[in-house]
Design a protein around this motif. Sequence first.
Motif, PDB file in Angstrom:
ATOM      1  N   PRO A 196      12.807   3.320 -14.336  1.00 12.83           N
ATOM      2  CA  PRO A 196      14.151   2.744 -14.180  1.00 12.83           C
ATOM      3  C   PRO A 196      14.233   1.261 -14.512  1.00 12.83           C
ATOM      4  O   PRO A 196      15.316   0.750 -14.747  1.00 12.83           O
ATOM      5  N   TRP A 197      13.092   0.565 -14.525  1.00 11.56           N
ATOM      6  CA  TRP A 197      13.146  -0.873 -14.806  1.00 11.56           C
ATOM      7  C   TRP A 197      12.958  -1.174 -16.289  1.00 11.56           C
ATOM      8  O   TRP A 197      12.930  -2.315 -16.700  1.00 11.56           O
ATOM      9  N   ARG A 198      12.822  -0.123 -17.099  1.00 12.73           N
ATOM     10  CA  ARG A 198      12.672  -0.344 -18.533  1.00 12.73           C
ATOM     11  C   ARG A 198      13.907   0.166 -19.261  1.00 12.73           C
ATOM     12  O   ARG A 198      14.435   1.218 -18.922  1.00 12.73           O
ATOM     13  N   SER A 199      14.317  -0.567 -20.284  1.00 17.33           N
ATOM     14  CA  SER A 199      15.459  -0.146 -21.082  1.00 17.33           C
ATOM     15  C   SER A 199      15.066   1.097 -21.886  1.00 17.33           C
ATOM     16  O   SER A 199      13.901   1.471 -21.920  1.00 17.33           O
ATOM     17  N   VAL A 200      16.057   1.717 -22.513  1.00 12.93           N
ATOM     18  CA  VAL A 200      15.806   2.887 -23.345  1.00 12.93           C
ATOM     19  C   VAL A 200      14.683   2.611 -24.333  1.00 12.93           C
ATOM     20  O   VAL A 200      13.709   3.357 -24.454  1.00 12.93           O
ATOM     21  N   LEU A 201      14.803   1.476 -25.019  1.00 12.00           N
ATOM     22  CA  LEU A 201      13.818   1.126 -26.036  1.00 12.00           C
ATOM     23  C   LEU A 201      12.429   0.951 -25.426  1.00 12.00           C
ATOM     24  O   LEU A 201      11.430   1.451 -25.943  1.00 12.00           O
ATOM     25  N   ALA A 250      -3.696   5.521 -20.459  1.00 10.03           N
ATOM     26  CA  ALA A 250      -3.649   4.314 -19.634  1.00 10.03           C
ATOM     27  C   ALA A 250      -4.853   4.244 -18.704  1.00 10.03           C
ATOM     28  O   ALA A 250      -5.204   5.228 -18.067  1.00 10.03           O
ATOM     29  N   GLY A 251      -5.474   3.071 -18.626  1.00  5.00           N
ATOM     30  CA  GLY A 251      -6.553   2.834 -17.671  1.00  5.00           C
ATOM     31  C   GLY A 251      -5.984   2.285 -16.374  1.00  5.00           C
ATOM     32  O   GLY A 251      -4.771   2.240 -16.200  1.00  5.00           O
ATOM     33  N   ARG A 252      -6.873   1.845 -15.480  1.00  4.48           N
ATOM     34  CA  ARG A 252      -6.428   1.346 -14.181  1.00  4.48           C
ATOM     35  C   ARG A 252      -5.474   0.170 -14.302  1.00  4.48           C
ATOM     36  O   ARG A 252      -4.506   0.056 -13.577  1.00  4.48           O
ATOM     37  N   ARG A 253      -5.823  -0.724 -15.217  1.00  2.00           N
ATOM     38  CA  ARG A 253      -5.027  -1.932 -15.353  1.00  2.00           C
ATOM     39  C   ARG A 253      -3.611  -1.631 -15.827  1.00  2.00           C
ATOM     40  O   ARG A 253      -2.640  -2.119 -15.266  1.00  2.00           O
ATOM     41  N   ALA A 254      -3.526  -0.837 -16.878  1.00  2.00           N
ATOM     42  CA  ALA A 254      -2.198  -0.489 -17.406  1.00  2.00           C
ATOM     43  C   ALA A 254      -1.399   0.252 -16.343  1.00  2.00           C
ATOM     44  O   ALA A 254      -0.209   0.011 -16.173  1.00  2.00           O
ATOM     45  N   LEU A 255      -2.067   1.147 -15.609  1.00  2.00           N
ATOM     46  CA  LEU A 255      -1.381   1.883 -14.550  1.00  2.00           C
ATOM     47  C   LEU A 255      -0.818   0.926 -13.510  1.00  2.00           C
ATOM     48  O   LEU A 255       0.323   1.064 -13.076  1.00  2.00           O
ATOM     49  N   LEU A 256      -1.634  -0.057 -13.132  1.00  2.00           N
ATOM     50  CA  LEU A 256      -1.222  -1.000 -12.096  1.00  2.00           C
ATOM     51  C   LEU A 256      -0.009  -1.812 -12.540  1.00  2.00           C
ATOM     52  O   LEU A 256       0.992  -1.878 -11.838  1.00  2.00           O
ATOM     53  N   TRP A 257      -0.110  -2.394 -13.735  1.00  2.00           N
ATOM     54  CA  TRP A 257       0.941  -3.315 -14.168  1.00  2.00           C
ATOM     55  C   TRP A 257       2.193  -2.615 -14.646  1.00  2.00           C
ATOM     56  O   TRP A 257       3.290  -3.112 -14.497  1.00  2.00           O
ATOM     57  N   LYS A 258       2.030  -1.464 -15.287  1.00  2.00           N
ATOM     58  CA  LYS A 258       3.196  -0.815 -15.890  1.00  2.00           C
ATOM     59  C   LYS A 258       3.845   0.200 -14.958  1.00  2.00           C
ATOM     60  O   LYS A 258       4.982   0.583 -15.164  1.00  2.00           O
ATOM     61  N   LEU A 259       3.105   0.664 -13.945  1.00  2.00           N
ATOM     62  CA  LEU A 259       3.694   1.687 -13.095  1.00  2.00           C
ATOM     63  C   LEU A 259       3.604   1.364 -11.602  1.00  2.00           C
ATOM     64  O   LEU A 259       4.626   1.264 -10.928  1.00  2.00           O
ATOM     65  N   LEU A 260       2.381   1.204 -11.082  1.00  2.00           N
ATOM     66  CA  LEU A 260       2.219   1.147  -9.632  1.00  2.00           C
ATOM     67  C   LEU A 260       2.923  -0.052  -9.007  1.00  2.00           C
ATOM     68  O   LEU A 260       3.686   0.093  -8.053  1.00  2.00           O
ATOM     69  N   LEU A 261       2.673  -1.230  -9.574  1.00  2.00           N
ATOM     70  CA  LEU A 261       3.242  -2.430  -8.976  1.00  2.00           C
ATOM     71  C   LEU A 261       4.775  -2.460  -9.086  1.00  2.00           C
ATOM     72  O   LEU A 261       5.445  -2.700  -8.085  1.00  2.00           O
ATOM     73  N   PRO A 262       5.335  -2.200 -10.276  1.00  2.00           N
ATOM     74  CA  PRO A 262       6.802  -2.175 -10.338  1.00  2.00           C
ATOM     75  C   PRO A 262       7.415  -1.129  -9.398  1.00  2.00           C
ATOM     76  O   PRO A 262       8.439  -1.385  -8.782  1.00  2.00           O
ATOM     77  N   SER A 263       6.740   0.023  -9.265  1.00  2.00           N
ATOM     78  CA  SER A 263       7.277   1.055  -8.375  1.00  2.00           C
ATOM     79  C   SER A 263       7.255   0.600  -6.924  1.00  2.00           C
ATOM     80  O   SER A 263       8.102   1.005  -6.131  1.00  2.00           O
ATOM     81  N   LEU A 308       0.829  -1.199   0.000  1.00  2.00           N
ATOM     82  CA  LEU A 308       0.000   0.000   0.000  1.00  2.00           C
ATOM     83  C   LEU A 308       0.873   1.263   0.000  1.00  2.00           C
ATOM     84  O   LEU A 308       0.696   2.165  -0.818  1.00  2.00           O
ATOM     85  N   ALA A 309       1.851   1.292   0.913  1.00  2.00           N
ATOM     86  CA  ALA A 309       2.724   2.467   1.012  1.00  2.00           C
ATOM     87  C   ALA A 309       3.488   2.674  -0.290  1.00  2.00           C
ATOM     88  O   ALA A 309       3.616   3.805  -0.771  1.00  2.00           O
ATOM     89  N   GLY A 310       3.970   1.587  -0.880  1.00  2.00           N
ATOM     90  CA  GLY A 310       4.731   1.686  -2.123  1.00  2.00           C
ATOM     91  C   GLY A 310       3.882   2.243  -3.244  1.00  2.00           C
ATOM     92  O   GLY A 310       4.333   3.073  -4.031  1.00  2.00           O
ATOM     93  N   MET A 311       2.643   1.807  -3.326  1.00  2.00           N
ATOM     94  CA  MET A 311       1.782   2.279  -4.403  1.00  2.00           C
ATOM     95  C   MET A 311       1.354   3.725  -4.178  1.00  2.00           C
ATOM     96  O   MET A 311       1.177   4.485  -5.122  1.00  2.00           O
ATOM     97  N   PRO A 337       2.959  11.441  -8.500  1.00  2.00           N
ATOM     98  CA  PRO A 337       1.708  11.723  -9.212  1.00  2.00           C
ATOM     99  C   PRO A 337       1.941  12.210 -10.648  1.00  2.00           C
ATOM    100  O   PRO A 337       1.094  12.004 -11.514  1.00  2.00           O
ATOM    101  N   ARG A 338       3.103  12.820 -10.896  1.00  2.00           N
ATOM    102  CA  ARG A 338       3.389  13.276 -12.271  1.00  2.00           C
ATOM    103  C   ARG A 338       3.575  12.089 -13.199  1.00  2.00           C
ATOM    104  O   ARG A 338       3.236  12.125 -14.374  1.00  2.00           O
ATOM    105  N   GLN A 339       4.125  11.011 -12.628  1.00  2.00           N
ATOM    106  CA  GLN A 339       4.300   9.792 -13.399  1.00  2.00           C
ATOM    107  C   GLN A 339       2.929   9.194 -13.765  1.00  2.00           C
ATOM    108  O   GLN A 339       2.719   8.738 -14.876  1.00  2.00           O
TER     109      GLN A 339
END
Lengths: 246, 280
Positions: free
Chosen positions: B108-113, A153-166, A134-137, A142-144
């Motif tokens: 940071p976890w994605r390459s340039v491409l 991006a919808g909720r799903r794309a946000l979750l998988w491509k940004l929130l979870l990896p972050s 929770l804290a990580g997400m 917010p700019r990201q």
Amino acid sequence: MKALALLAPLALIAAAWEGSVALFAISPFYLPPLRDVLGAIGANWQAYQAAFLITLLEAVVGFVAGGLVGVGSGIVFAHAPRLKQMVLPIFIVSQTVPVIAFGAIIVLWFGNTLAAKAAIAFYLTFFPVTVNTLAGMEAVDPRQIALLRSFGAGRRALLWKLLLPSALPRIFTALRLSAGLALAGAIVGEWFGAVQGVGALLLAAMFNEQIIALWAAIILAAAVGGALFALVAVIEARLLFWREEL
Amino acid sequence: MTEAAGLLDPHLTVGTAPAGREKLGLRGVSRHFGAVHALDRIDASIPEGAFVTLIGPSGCGKSTLFNILAGLLEPDPGGSVALDGMVVPPGGLLGRVAFMPQRDLLLPWRSVLDNAILAAEVQGQPKKEARALAREMARDFGLAGFEDHFPQQLSGGMRQRVALMRTFLFDRDVMLLDEPFGALDALTRSLMQRWLLDIWSRYRRTIVFITHDIDEAIFLADRVLVMGARPGRIRMDRAIDLPRPRAAALITAPEFTAIKRELLEVLEEESLKTFQAGQR
């Protein structure tokens, strides 16, 4: 190189153990020589190996389940603030009851099974993982988020491509912490009547005042903890390769 | 930065923007945040293929305007934004303009491409296809040989180019660039400006570019919009008819300095207002 970095401190502890026993003539009742303890393990290798595997399995099952539920509930809470307000306090209250207080109840419910020990390990694991997910997400820039939304991006794309990896670095901090807790949970579970496992060996040695067996069980417990921690570290190195400080 | 210098084509041919058809139109766009009046009835018309720069004192509402153009904020009722002559409904601009914020915001976890194809990927383009396209484009963006590096291994100028490539790969007719070169040193910045003009001439997009550097605003633009102190309003809409391609030395030419003087007058007046408002 990595193996060496790991082995060197172990060798140091072993040397300090052996050295101080010899140097200060410590009574074997307080601290038996390390070689006697290792000898006992070697003499009874099969029993110790079985105990190691059983306890490791109990801890791993509880740990993995706790990790998954923790990450899952962290994600749900991050998306549903109302639900978070209602349920998170219950989670917190649940953690104020020491697990040992209702260990007997859990064994009553699940019987003397693997599930009972895993349940206790789970109970200790899921909470730190939930809070850190929770804290990580919530800590994502917010700019990201705005940038990804501007890409459509919808909720799903946000979750998988940004929130979870972050959130992964924090999730792994919690998992490292939880690895030790899961082991403690499994051992406590075994104290309520189990005949197998590291916890059972500990109790038996304690009641029979077998000091060497007691130390052997402690070393065994450390081995299980080490194995769990290594498991987390390997996955972490895979997933968080982009973090420089690792 | 030598790799960027190598990219500058001395014989660039940049035609003048096709005049006429409006790409992006703002009609009476206002915005309040509680009691704060950030934007006041902004009207502007941005023609297709034009390079328009937006300049103004800090706190004049540039970023608010940009967020509205990116679809991240809605204007107050009464105002509207039109894309290709059609008024856009709330949230309708999300995914339709390519937005590049001040910070590069690379993952940071994605390459340039993989950073470059992020927008295309979110839009549902197959990864493989997007990567192939990005690989081809990497040379134009001075990133050849760095495709598989990670952002933390790159210099500031390179990171900015990855972010720009991401914006270009997000194949939209309108690009919004929010001070993309703000954090770069003067030399890198000047190279990046000419490089951007080169890229723009090749890929032909409508660009709205925020800056608070007057030289940059004039050097890049077909038109400069000057915003006034809060509440933000367009104080001046100046066409820049300096010939293209533009060389670095242009900023010392008399035509250039004449325009600069003109803009400075308006800007100083506005900056002073902000300053005095702060003293009261």
